[in-house]
Design a protein around this motif. Structure first.
Motif, PDB file in Angstrom:
ATOM      1  N   UNK A   1      50.929  45.189  30.504  1.00 56.98           N
ATOM      2  CA  UNK A   1      49.686  44.667  31.028  1.00 56.98           C
ATOM      3  C   UNK A   1      49.872  44.315  32.505  1.00 56.98           C
ATOM      4  N   UNK A   2      48.957  44.739  33.362  1.00 53.95           N
ATOM      5  CA  UNK A   2      49.069  44.425  34.791  1.00 53.95           C
ATOM      6  C   UNK A   2      48.988  42.919  35.043  1.00 53.95           C
ATOM      7  N   UNK A   3      49.771  42.465  36.028  1.00 52.68           N
ATOM      8  CA  UNK A   3      49.759  41.043  36.375  1.00 52.68           C
ATOM      9  C   UNK A   3      50.166  40.863  37.835  1.00 52.68           C
ATOM     10  N   UNK A   4      49.894  39.677  38.350  1.00 51.22           N
ATOM     11  CA  UNK A   4      50.383  39.273  39.658  1.00 51.22           C
ATOM     12  C   UNK A   4      50.464  37.758  39.691  1.00 51.22           C
ATOM     13  N   UNK A   5      51.142  37.223  40.706  1.00 52.42           N
ATOM     14  CA  UNK A   5      51.310  35.775  40.854  1.00 52.42           C
ATOM     15  C   UNK A   5      50.585  35.301  42.103  1.00 52.42           C
ATOM     16  N   UNK A   6      49.972  34.128  41.980  1.00 45.17           N
ATOM     17  CA  UNK A   6      49.330  33.475  43.121  1.00 45.17           C
ATOM     18  C   UNK A   6      50.234  32.320  43.539  1.00 45.17           C
ATOM     19  N   UNK A   7      50.651  32.315  44.797  1.00 43.38           N
ATOM     20  CA  UNK A   7      51.527  31.261  45.310  1.00 43.38           C
ATOM     21  C   UNK A   7      50.975  30.731  46.627  1.00 43.38           C
ATOM     22  N   UNK A   8      51.509  29.607  47.036  1.00 49.82           N
ATOM     23  CA  UNK A   8      51.165  29.034  48.335  1.00 49.82           C
ATOM     24  C   UNK A   8      52.468  28.687  49.034  1.00 49.82           C
ATOM     25  N   UNK A 113      35.280  31.836  35.449  1.00 43.49           N
ATOM     26  CA  UNK A 113      33.849  32.015  35.670  1.00 43.49           C
ATOM     27  C   UNK A 113      33.532  33.455  36.060  1.00 43.49           C
ATOM     28  N   UNK A 114      34.474  34.096  36.736  1.00 44.20           N
ATOM     29  CA  UNK A 114      34.284  35.486  37.139  1.00 44.20           C
ATOM     30  C   UNK A 114      34.385  36.423  35.938  1.00 44.20           C
ATOM     31  N   UNK A 115      35.434  36.243  35.113  1.00 43.08           N
ATOM     32  CA  UNK A 115      35.656  37.126  33.974  1.00 43.08           C
ATOM     33  C   UNK A 115      36.487  36.384  32.924  1.00 43.08           C
ATOM     34  N   UNK A 116      35.935  36.204  31.746  1.00 40.67           N
ATOM     35  CA  UNK A 116      36.600  35.452  30.668  1.00 40.67           C
ATOM     36  C   UNK A 116      37.826  36.178  30.107  1.00 40.67           C
ATOM     37  N   UNK A 117      37.892  37.485  30.277  1.00 40.45           N
ATOM     38  CA  UNK A 117      38.984  38.255  29.684  1.00 40.45           C
ATOM     39  C   UNK A 117      40.279  38.177  30.494  1.00 40.45           C
ATOM     40  N   UNK A 118      40.197  37.691  31.713  1.00 34.86           N
ATOM     41  CA  UNK A 118      41.392  37.584  32.549  1.00 34.86           C
ATOM     42  C   UNK A 118      42.151  36.329  32.148  1.00 34.86           C
ATOM     43  N   UNK A 130      46.918  37.771  34.472  1.00 28.85           N
ATOM     44  CA  UNK A 130      47.111  39.036  33.754  1.00 28.85           C
ATOM     45  C   UNK A 130      45.768  39.539  33.227  1.00 28.85           C
ATOM     46  N   UNK A 131      45.662  40.854  33.132  1.00 32.97           N
ATOM     47  CA  UNK A 131      44.459  41.487  32.615  1.00 32.97           C
ATOM     48  C   UNK A 131      44.817  42.888  32.131  1.00 32.97           C
ATOM     49  N   UNK A 132      43.950  43.450  31.329  1.00 34.32           N
ATOM     50  CA  UNK A 132      44.181  44.811  30.845  1.00 34.32           C
ATOM     51  C   UNK A 132      43.905  45.847  31.922  1.00 34.32           C
ATOM     52  N   UNK A 133      43.017  45.497  32.848  1.00 41.82           N
ATOM     53  CA  UNK A 133      42.619  46.451  33.881  1.00 41.82           C
ATOM     54  C   UNK A 133      43.133  46.017  35.249  1.00 41.82           C
ATOM     55  N   UNK A 134      43.687  46.954  35.940  1.00 43.34           N
ATOM     56  CA  UNK A 134      44.175  46.700  37.293  1.00 43.34           C
ATOM     57  C   UNK A 134      43.023  46.357  38.244  1.00 43.34           C
ATOM     58  N   UNK A 135      41.890  46.997  38.063  1.00 46.57           N
ATOM     59  CA  UNK A 135      40.720  46.750  38.908  1.00 46.57           C
ATOM     60  C   UNK A 135      40.261  45.306  38.824  1.00 46.57           C
ATOM     61  N   UNK A 136      40.344  44.703  37.624  1.00 45.59           N
ATOM     62  CA  UNK A 136      39.975  43.294  37.468  1.00 45.59           C
ATOM     63  C   UNK A 136      40.865  42.399  38.327  1.00 45.59           C
ATOM     64  N   UNK A 137      42.148  42.715  38.368  1.00 47.53           N
ATOM     65  CA  UNK A 137      43.078  41.914  39.169  1.00 47.53           C
ATOM     66  C   UNK A 137      42.779  42.045  40.659  1.00 47.53           C
ATOM     67  N   UNK A 138      42.460  43.251  41.084  1.00 47.32           N
ATOM     68  CA  UNK A 138      42.113  43.448  42.489  1.00 47.32           C
ATOM     69  C   UNK A 138      40.820  42.725  42.844  1.00 47.32           C
ATOM     70  N   UNK A 139      39.892  42.690  41.914  1.00 49.24           N
ATOM     71  CA  UNK A 139      38.650  41.947  42.133  1.00 49.24           C
ATOM     72  C   UNK A 139      38.900  40.439  42.200  1.00 49.24           C
ATOM     73  N   UNK A 140      39.857  39.941  41.424  1.00 50.60           N
ATOM     74  CA  UNK A 140      40.212  38.519  41.465  1.00 50.60           C
ATOM     75  C   UNK A 140      40.781  38.166  42.843  1.00 50.60           C
ATOM     76  N   UNK A 141      41.634  39.023  43.376  1.00 50.83           N
ATOM     77  CA  UNK A 141      42.205  38.778  44.705  1.00 50.83           C
ATOM     78  C   UNK A 141      41.089  38.726  45.748  1.00 50.83           C
ATOM     79  N   UNK A 142      40.164  39.653  45.677  1.00 48.50           N
ATOM     80  CA  UNK A 142      39.025  39.663  46.599  1.00 48.50           C
ATOM     81  C   UNK A 142      38.190  38.401  46.440  1.00 48.50           C
TER      82      UNK A 142
END
Length: 160
Positions: A1-8, A113-118, A130-142
């Protein structure tokens, strides 16, 4: 499953370079002559000293310009403490890194609020998304880039 990390996190070397450049400009500029204005970095704290308040504010502006030229977010300068004595003024900036619990809840709520499946999980001052779709993750970053979150965010470990 595609994933990424958000850090500061800030790039320590870029901060060191920005402080060094600020110090060199302060030493060489005519309007800072005989004001004993200095800037230094200790661990996660920036100390700025001057004999007058307007020169200290001008030195702060120089530092902020150098930060932006080196692509270091000014949002990392979390709180500014001012100490005044009769002979000098001192500004102390703490460099903030990591995502705290409140910020993680705000970010997670925005994503949900953007997408319950993420799926999101908060782990050691970072958020894994994490999400099943890579596009969802890219949309989250945007979505996060366009939001008004006070913490500077970076996106790392993007995996398919």
């Amino acid at each position: 499953m595609p994933s990424f990390d958000i850090v500061s996190e800030f790039d320590k070397q870029e901060v060191v370079n920005a402080i060094d450049q600020s110090g060199r400009e302060i030493v060489n500029r005519y309007d800072f002559k005989n004001t004993n204005t200095t800037i230094s970095l200790n661990e996660n704290q920036i100390n700025l000293r001057s004999t007058t308040e307007d020169r200290a504010l001008a030195a702060e502006q120089v530092m902020r310009e150098k930060f932006s030229k080196r692509n270091v977010s000014i949002k990392f300068l979390s709180d500014k403490k001012v100490e005044k004595t009769p002979s000098e003024i001192k500004f102390i900036f703490n460099l903030k890194s990591g995502i705290n619990q409140e910020e993680s809840k705000e970010i997670t709520k925005l994503i949900k609020d953007y997408n319950k499946k993420i799926q999101t999980s908060f782990q050691n001052q970072m958020i894994r998304v994490t999400s099943k779709k890579r596009d969802d993750l890219q949309n989250v970053i945007t979505l996060l880039k366009e939001s008004n979150i006070k913490t500077p965010l970076s996106y790392i470990n993007f995996r398919d």
